[in-house]
Write a protein that holds these residues in place. Structure first.
Motif, mmCIF file in Angstrom:
data_model
loop_
_atom_site.group_PDB
_atom_site.id
_atom_site.type_symbol
_atom_site.label_atom_id
_atom_site.label_comp_id
_atom_site.label_asym_id
_atom_site.label_seq_id
_atom_site.Cartn_x
_atom_site.Cartn_y
_atom_site.Cartn_z
ATOM 1 N N HIS A 107 6.056 9.846 5.809
ATOM 2 C CA HIS A 107 6.451 9.395 7.142
ATOM 3 C C HIS A 107 5.383 8.507 7.774
ATOM 4 C CE1 HIS A 107 10.166 11.607 7.321
ATOM 5 N NE2 HIS A 107 9.563 12.748 7.035
ATOM 6 N N ALA A 108 4.113 8.855 7.583
ATOM 7 C CA ALA A 108 3.035 8.051 8.174
ATOM 8 C C ALA A 108 3.005 6.657 7.561
ATOM 9 C CB ALA A 108 1.695 8.757 7.970
ATOM 10 N N LEU A 109 3.075 6.589 6.228
ATOM 11 C CA LEU A 109 3.015 5.291 5.570
ATOM 12 C C LEU A 109 4.263 4.459 5.847
ATOM 13 C CD1 LEU A 109 1.423 6.482 2.226
ATOM 14 C CD2 LEU A 109 0.366 4.979 3.908
ATOM 15 N N LYS A 110 5.395 5.128 5.969
ATOM 16 C CA LYS A 110 6.633 4.414 6.312
ATOM 17 C C LYS A 110 6.505 3.771 7.688
ATOM 18 C CE LYS A 110 11.652 5.186 6.654
ATOM 19 N NZ LYS A 110 12.733 6.205 6.561
ATOM 20 N N ARG A 111 5.830 4.453 8.626
ATOM 21 C CA ARG A 111 5.648 3.903 9.975
ATOM 22 C C ARG A 111 4.722 2.686 9.983
ATOM 23 N NH1 ARG A 111 5.852 9.531 11.624
ATOM 24 N NH2 ARG A 111 3.592 9.687 11.420
ATOM 25 N N MET A 115 -0.514 -4.486 14.735
ATOM 26 C CA MET A 115 -1.240 -4.314 13.484
ATOM 27 C C MET A 115 -2.244 -3.171 13.545
ATOM 28 S SD MET A 115 -0.853 -5.649 10.591
ATOM 29 C CE MET A 115 -1.293 -4.252 9.570
ATOM 30 N N LEU A 116 -2.868 -2.956 14.694
ATOM 31 C CA LEU A 116 -3.823 -1.851 14.796
ATOM 32 C C LEU A 116 -3.111 -0.514 14.594
ATOM 33 C CD1 LEU A 116 -6.637 -0.693 15.441
ATOM 34 C CD2 LEU A 116 -5.951 -0.646 17.838
ATOM 35 N N LEU A 117 -1.957 -0.340 15.219
ATOM 36 C CA LEU A 117 -1.210 0.905 15.065
ATOM 37 C C LEU A 117 -0.735 1.052 13.614
ATOM 38 C CD1 LEU A 117 -0.191 3.400 16.479
ATOM 39 C CD2 LEU A 117 1.835 2.138 17.211
ATOM 40 N N GLY A 118 -0.303 -0.053 13.004
ATOM 41 C CA GLY A 118 0.087 -0.003 11.597
ATOM 42 C C GLY A 118 -1.065 0.421 10.708
ATOM 43 N N MET A 119 -2.265 -0.087 10.984
ATOM 44 C CA MET A 119 -3.447 0.298 10.208
ATOM 45 C C MET A 119 -3.748 1.779 10.393
ATOM 46 S SD MET A 119 -5.800 -3.017 11.106
ATOM 47 C CE MET A 119 -7.316 -2.420 10.360
ATOM 48 N N ALA A 120 -3.582 2.284 11.620
ATOM 49 C CA ALA A 120 -3.859 3.693 11.881
ATOM 50 C C ALA A 120 -2.876 4.595 11.133
ATOM 51 C CB ALA A 120 -3.797 3.963 13.388
ATOM 52 N N TYR A 121 -1.582 4.237 11.145
ATOM 53 C CA TYR A 121 -0.599 5.011 10.387
ATOM 54 C C TYR A 121 -0.931 4.978 8.886
ATOM 55 C CZ TYR A 121 2.579 5.238 14.437
ATOM 56 O OH TYR A 121 3.148 5.494 15.654
ATOM 57 N N ASP A 122 -1.344 3.816 8.422
ATOM 58 C CA ASP A 122 -1.699 3.671 7.006
ATOM 59 C C ASP A 122 -2.848 4.598 6.641
ATOM 60 O OD1 ASP A 122 -1.849 1.980 4.397
ATOM 61 O OD2 ASP A 122 -3.876 1.846 5.222
#
Length: 605
Positions: free
Chosen positions: A458-462, A432-439
């Motif tokens: 691409h960032a939001l898709k990740r 979840m932390l990595l997902g938040m960072a990509y977001d």
């Protein structure tokens, strides 16, 4: 039978007291919290074009029946347009600024509440005293708006509570809450925890008390005990009011909704339309006592959440998500990293077990060291992301006052990418932390000038794998739906090359949004679902343009073609011209510039 079916409205409530954040006094209307006319003049060219489309077709908007500025003739219309470019101050204390004479008038004289047939009683409905009429003589003693901007939100809220209680109103009146319970919640019934305040809060109360001493005559000054109880009640029960591209534009106390308790595994969401709060069920709920919302950011680790609950609300959350450490570890998985294996392993003692993919095993000492270091890294970088959020919030406000800008988008983007580079070495994409960072990276790219739509896509898709992992089987959660919608809209902007992604993401988002709005009532989520549907029709009929030099132009053209149809259909459903205009304007902004959904907390959940 459930008291609330999935999608049902639990509460629609107006605030008992509320305030605009003092630092935004020069930017937003003191009553409705919308941008002031002087600020609207600073909006970007895209927004000007969006507003021009709406303003250019006045016959589309029915006249507001109770407006004293209704356009009855050309002369009154010209007068209205002239005044529309001016901020309207309070002529007495000069502290509040309003977007129109109507807002100033309503804030001074108040409104006469309305009641449905089911709510009507033999008692006549009484007009309430205007909020600012009660406080004006006291605010006048602050000398000027600059002094008022230095005051805390709690000062304005406490002043509102003191004056409202002294005027004899200690509960909601008819029209303030829908549905209105038979047993109405009164201010004195609110929890205060006044004996558990930390030093920071007591210091804040001390500063507010000094202001009260300055503005109240000695014989009218509330006692220290009274101020302590009011302050404590506000700390525990207030909601932060958010809207549009801004976060934290105000605070409000909502008496009936304040009965709803917290759970990290919430079954309802809340959002705002102006100062009105809406609480909506995400699933079937048997009784009002079992409605739960989240008081904090959903994706923070257990330790961070529990610290906030203890310091802010004086309780320990014991929901399944907080109690089940095994489940929580699965939300923050790491990569195996043995011989470059990228398999997902939960962040707990399962690090000591054979990897499910490569079957390799770490030594117990190595596993313990890695467990400790990754947990420390997650706490550290979670704080880093929260700091970026705070900067973006300040940056959003500073767009109204450019002289106040402290950080650029590039500064935030650089810091966010440092976090991503560090996290990618250890964390799995479902973490979840990595997902938040990509977001955050994607949303920062959308706030960049010029915008980088492809990199943002691409960032939001990740970020989506982490969201899916977090919500598990509850795939219909609005947070996931809005993220899918944003990614789908970006694919639409990028042209036919991304047509497949566009259709897949928008179609899934549309189904989720409709499922979240299970009652089928017109609301924010069903409106967004219709936006998804219209974009899908255009994409499926090969209506996506490959001209990516001006991708927003495609959305604008699409909007012009379909806004009339949407307005006609929606107006027939609601019959409320003001509400139709409000939501359609929001839709136009969403489709025209993406800024309305490019902020980390645009959709408050």
């Amino acid at each position: 039978m459930a008291a609330y079916a999935k999608g049902d409205l639990v509460f629609r409530s107006r605030p008992f007291v509320y305030t605009l954040k003092p630092e935004l006094l020069d930017c937003l209307c003191y009553r409705c919290l919308k941008p002031l006319p002087s600020i609207r003049g600073n909006i970007n060219e895209q927004d000007k074009e969006n507003h021009a489309i709406l303003e250019g077709e006045p016959d589309r908007w029915p006249v507001v029946a109770n407006s004293k500025r209704a356009h009855e003739n050309t002369e009154s219309a010209d007068e209205h347009l002239c005044e529309a470019n001016r901020d309207v101050p309070c002529p007495h204390c000069h502290i509040p600024l309003y977007c129109s004479p109507e807002c100033r008038e309503l804030d001074w004289f108040g409104e006469t509440p309305t009641a449905t047939d089911a709510e009507k009683t033999e008692e006549p409905l009484v007009a309430r005293t205007g909020r600012h009429r009660l406080e004006c003589s006291y605010l006048r003693r602050l000398r000027n708006r600059e002094e008022a901007r230095k005051a805390a939100c709690d000062f304005f809220l406490m002043l509102g509570v003191v004056l409202k209680l002294r005027s004899g109103q200690n509960t909601d009146v008819d029209g303030d809450c829908d549905p209105m319970p038979e047993k109405r919640r009164v201010f004195s019934s609110l929890l205060t925890h006044s004996g558990k305040m930390d030093e920071d809060r007591l210091e804040c109360l001390k500063r507010i008390t000094k202001l009260f001493v300055d503005i109240f005559p000695p014989e009218d000054l509330p006692s220290d005990a009274e101020l302590l109880e009011i302050f404590g009640a506000l700390q525990i029960n207030c909601f932060g009011i958010r809207d549009g591209a801004f976060t934290g534009i105000g605070e409000g106390l909502y008496l009936q909704p304040s009965i709803i308790d917290h759970s990290c595994q919430r079954n309802a969401v809340f959002y705002f339309d102006g100062t009105t709060i809406y609480i909506q069920a995400l699933e079937d709920i048997p009784d009002i006592s079992q409605v739960r919302i989240s008081y904090t950011e959903l994706f923070a680790p257990i330790s961070a959440r529990q610290s906030r609950f203890k310091n802010g609300y004086h309780f320990r959350c014991q929901c399944q998500l907080c109690s089940n450490t095994k489940q929580n570890a699965e939300l923050y998985p790491v990569m195996c990293n043995i011989n470059d294996c990228t398999a997902s392993i939960p962040l707990d003692d399962r690090l000591k077990e054979p990897c499910p993919h490569c079957r390799q095993v770490m030594s117990e000492e190595e596993a313990d060291d890695r467990l400790t270091s990754v947990q420390r890294m997650i706490r550290r970088y979670l704080e880093g992301l929260e700091e970026i959020d705070e900067r973006m919030e300040l940056f959003g406000r500073s767009a109204l006052n450019p002289a106040d800008i402290q950080w650029s988008v590039e500064d935030n983007l650089q810091d966010c990418r440092v976090i991503i580079r560090k996290c990618e070495k250890e964390l799995h994409t479902r973490n979840m932390l990595l997902g938040m960072a990509y977001d955050r990276e994607g949303r920062l790219l959308l706030n960049r000038k010029p915008r980088n739509y492809e990199d943002a896509f691409h960032a939001l898709k990740r970020s989506i794998p982490a969201l899916r992992n977090y919500f598990g089987e509850k795939r219909s959660d609005p947070r996931v739906a809005v993220q899918l919608m944003l990614v789908g809209m970006l694919a639409f902007l990028l042209g036919s090359k991304w047509k497949t992604d566009c259709i897949l993401f928008l179609d899934e988002a549309r189904h989720m949004l409709l499922e979240c709005d299970g009652s089928g009532e017109i609301g924010k989520k069903s409106l967004l679902a219709e936006v998804c549907s219209l974009l899908l029709k255009t994409a499926e009929s090969d209506g996506i343009s490959d001209d990516t030099s001006e991708p927003a132009k495609e959305i604008r053209n699409f909007k012009v073609l379909h806004v009339s149809k949407m307005l006609k259909n929606w107006s027939a459903c609601t019959g409320d011209a003001d509400e139709v205009k409000l939501f359609t304007e929001r839709m136009v902004l969403v489709m025209g510039d993406l800024e309305q959904i490019a902020h980390p907390r645009w959709f408050l959940l």
